[in-house]
Design a protein around this motif. Structure first.
Motif, PDB file in Angstrom:
ATOM      1  N   VAL A  39       0.856  -1.178   0.000  1.00 28.00           N
ATOM      2  CA  VAL A  39       0.000   0.000   0.000  1.00 28.00           C
ATOM      3  C   VAL A  39       0.900   1.239   0.000  1.00 28.00           C
ATOM      4  N   GLU A  97       1.141  -3.274   4.876  1.00 26.07           N
ATOM      5  CA  GLU A  97       0.761  -1.928   5.320  1.00 26.07           C
ATOM      6  C   GLU A  97       1.830  -1.341   6.228  1.00 26.07           C
ATOM      7  N   LEU A 106      -7.603   0.255   6.064  1.00 30.43           N
ATOM      8  CA  LEU A 106      -7.428  -1.175   5.835  1.00 30.43           C
ATOM      9  C   LEU A 106      -8.761  -1.898   5.696  1.00 30.43           C
ATOM     10  N   ALA A 125       1.129  -5.803   8.857  1.00 30.07           N
ATOM     11  CA  ALA A 125       1.281  -4.375   9.162  1.00 30.07           C
ATOM     12  C   ALA A 125       2.511  -4.181  10.032  1.00 30.07           C
TER      13      ALA A 125
END
Ligand code: IMP
Ligand code: MG
Length: 174
Positions: A39, A97, A106, A125
């Protein structure tokens, strides 16, 4: 860069934890070729380091999202600025992420990607801020849980600055 008040997570701590995550992901996806979906922009530094400690034939794609509204708070309204190049149907997708704050970004992303029928969809993440997310996000891999302060570095920005710091820190004067 001396306007940074203090280091929250040092370069050594980051790299040690990322090697652990790499080993975990390598074991969990043994025999498969996961597609890492980064991302943008924040995840690019983490993704580059993580990918190099995953011992699997991974593939890469990127998505860019922007949330409308103020600079340091998520509004929950997300806009896809750049979509994926690859199809997700039948793929083992691992979303990379940088940071999960409210989880709104998210949450939106997961719903959007699940609609494309991947074989599996998990999230890795680097940072999760304490206590602010809904429980239904199901983050499979988390690097560090941090206090709810605004952080920069290691991909994370404040108005596009600080992304190249090799550590995560808390800036002054915001
Ligand atoms: P959420 O939707 O509230 O979870 O916010 C997620 C997005 O907001 C992240 O992908 C970041 O781009 C940005 N963000 C949230 N917290 C921070 C922070 O402390 N520093 C830099 N960016 C952040
Ligand atoms: Mg950002």
């Amino acid at each position: 860069m001396d306007e940074l008040a203090r280091v929250l997570i040092s370069e050594d701590e980051l790299q040690t934890r990322i090697r652990e995550l790499g080993r975990e992901i390598t074991a969990d996806y043994e025999g498969r070729a996961p597609l890492l979906v980064g991302v943008l922009k924040g995840a690019f530094v983490f993704m580059a380091d993580l990918a190099r400690v995953i011992d699997l034939p991974i593939e890469f794609d990127f998505m860019a999202v922007a949330s409308y509204g103020a600079a340091t708070k998520s509004s929950g309204v997300v806009r896809i600025v750049k979509d994926l190049d690859l199809a997700l149907a039948g793929r083992d997708v691992l979303v990379i992420e940088d940071i999960v704050d409210s989880g709104l970004t998210l949450g939106y992303l997961k719903r959007n990607l699940l609609a494309r029928n991947p074989a599996s969809l998990e999230v890795c993440a680097l940072l999760v801020k304490q206590g602010l997310q809904r429980d239904d996000l199901q983050l499979k891999y988390v690097g560090f849980t941090i206090p709810p302060d605004f952080v920069v570095g290691y991909g994370l920005d404040h108005v596009e600055k600080f992304r190249n710091l090799p550590y995560v820190g808390i800036p002054n004067n915001l």
